[in-house]
Scaffold this active site. Structure first.
Site, PDB file in Angstrom:
ATOM      1  N   GLU A  12       2.345  13.094   2.315  1.00 22.10           N
ATOM      2  CA  GLU A  12       1.615  12.203   1.348  1.00 22.10           C
ATOM      3  C   GLU A  12       3.452  11.522   0.152  1.00 22.10           C
ATOM      4  OE1 GLU A  12      -0.136  10.120   0.999  1.00 22.10           O
ATOM      5  OE2 GLU A  12      -1.673  10.896   1.528  1.00 22.10           O
ATOM      6  N   HIS A  15       5.355   8.498   2.405  1.00 25.09           N
ATOM      7  CA  HIS A  15       4.400   7.700   1.788  1.00 25.09           C
ATOM      8  C   HIS A  15       5.772   7.276   0.413  1.00 25.09           C
ATOM      9  CE1 HIS A  15       1.064   8.778   3.629  1.00 25.09           C
ATOM     10  NE2 HIS A  15       2.364   9.210   4.834  1.00 25.09           N
ATOM     11  N   TYR A  19       7.887   3.689  -0.344  1.00 26.43           N
ATOM     12  CA  TYR A  19       7.404   2.752  -1.033  1.00 26.43           C
ATOM     13  C   TYR A  19       8.303   2.659  -2.102  1.00 26.43           C
ATOM     14  CZ  TYR A  19       2.754   3.012   1.216  1.00 26.43           C
ATOM     15  OH  TYR A  19       1.154   2.663   1.586  1.00 26.43           O
ATOM     16  N   GLU A  79      -8.478   7.885   1.428  1.00 24.24           N
ATOM     17  CA  GLU A  79      -7.576   7.667   2.408  1.00 24.24           C
ATOM     18  C   GLU A  79      -7.993   6.827   3.264  1.00 24.24           C
ATOM     19  OE1 GLU A  79      -4.462   9.324   2.673  1.00 24.24           O
ATOM     20  OE2 GLU A  79      -4.859  11.710   1.876  1.00 24.24           O
ATOM     21  N   GLU A 113      -2.640   7.983   7.558  1.00 29.14           N
ATOM     22  CA  GLU A 113      -3.868   8.084   7.133  1.00 29.14           C
ATOM     23  C   GLU A 113      -4.841   8.238   7.756  1.00 29.14           C
ATOM     24  OE1 GLU A 113      -3.454   8.728   3.354  1.00 29.14           O
ATOM     25  OE2 GLU A 113      -2.186   7.373   3.327  1.00 29.14           O
ATOM     26  N   HIS A 116      -5.577  11.913   8.320  1.00 27.09           N
ATOM     27  CA  HIS A 116      -5.956  12.755   6.584  1.00 27.09           C
ATOM     28  C   HIS A 116      -7.241  12.753   6.557  1.00 27.09           C
ATOM     29  CE1 HIS A 116      -1.381  12.302   4.658  1.00 27.09           C
ATOM     30  NE2 HIS A 116      -1.446  12.471   5.781  1.00 27.09           N
TER      31      HIS A 116
END
Length: 209
Positions: A12, A15, A19, A79, A113, A116
């Site tokens: 995460e 991630h 972004y 998720e 994801e 996850h």
């Protein structure tokens, strides 16, 4: 479990950096801060977050198998249902030969994801095996109701994000909403439950893999 959660936290973090990199490529730091501050107060964002955070706070306040079960179900929504309209948006851009690098990045995030929520649903299955009293109609209804609410929130978010640009971006909002229902059915089947949206048993966006 702790090892898997540590791995998820590390992913995460990547991630978030990814972004941020896209945003930094497009807009200034001042504009980014302005947008982040605005989103923290956005009614739809707050409503989406509340669904998950209320379950987390309940578990923090009273750690029982029941509160853990509900927190894990909401984690599945976080998720496995939220973000998916945005994922589909970038795949749609890539299909038009636009922002292909960003879409590739999204595909890696999407892959993570999937791991996850697969892990989280496995935890739910283990929990219900170890605490068979959780296998009851009330908890089955909780899964259905929670996923139905998450689907509606994701549809509302798709409207918020995409309604004004659907012609310019060559997107079909109704198709996006059907896709959200399709993935919700997949999550329910992973729980061993029946489809909630019988019309969406096939992927309405087969170009998404």
């Amino acid at each position: 479990v702790k090892s898997n959660l540590a791995n998820i936290a590390q992913q995460e973090s990547i991630h978030n950096r990814s972004y941020s990199y896209v945003n930094a490529s497009l807009i200034s730091n001042d504009k980014q801060r302005e947008l982040y501050d605005r989103m923290k107060q956005h009614p739809q964002v707050l409503k989406r977050n509340k669904l998950v955070l209320d379950a987390y706070e309940a578990f923090k306040a009273e750690k029982t198998p029941e509160t853990l079960f509900r927190a894990l179900v909401q984690s599945t929504n976080l998720e496995g249902i939220f973000f998916y309209a945005a994922f589909a948006f970038y795949y749609n851009l890539s299909r038009q030969k636009l922002m292909t690098g960003t879409a590739t990045m999204i595909s890696y995030i999407h892959r993570d994801e999937m791991v996850h929520y697969d892990f989280i649903i496995t935890l739910v299955q283990i929990l219900m095996h170890e605490y068979p009293e959780l296998n009851n109609e009330e908890n089955t209804k909780y899964i259905y109701d929670s996923i139905a609410e998450a689907v509606q929130l994701e549809k509302d978010w798709a409207d918020e994000m995409l309604e004004d640009i659907q012609d310019e971006a060559d997107i079909d909002l109704e198709e996006f909403k059907q896709y959200i229902e399709y993935i919700a059915n997949k999550r329910l089947r992973m729980f061993g439950l029946d489809n909630l949206f019988p019309a969406q048993v096939e992927n309405p966006m087969p170009w998404i893999r």
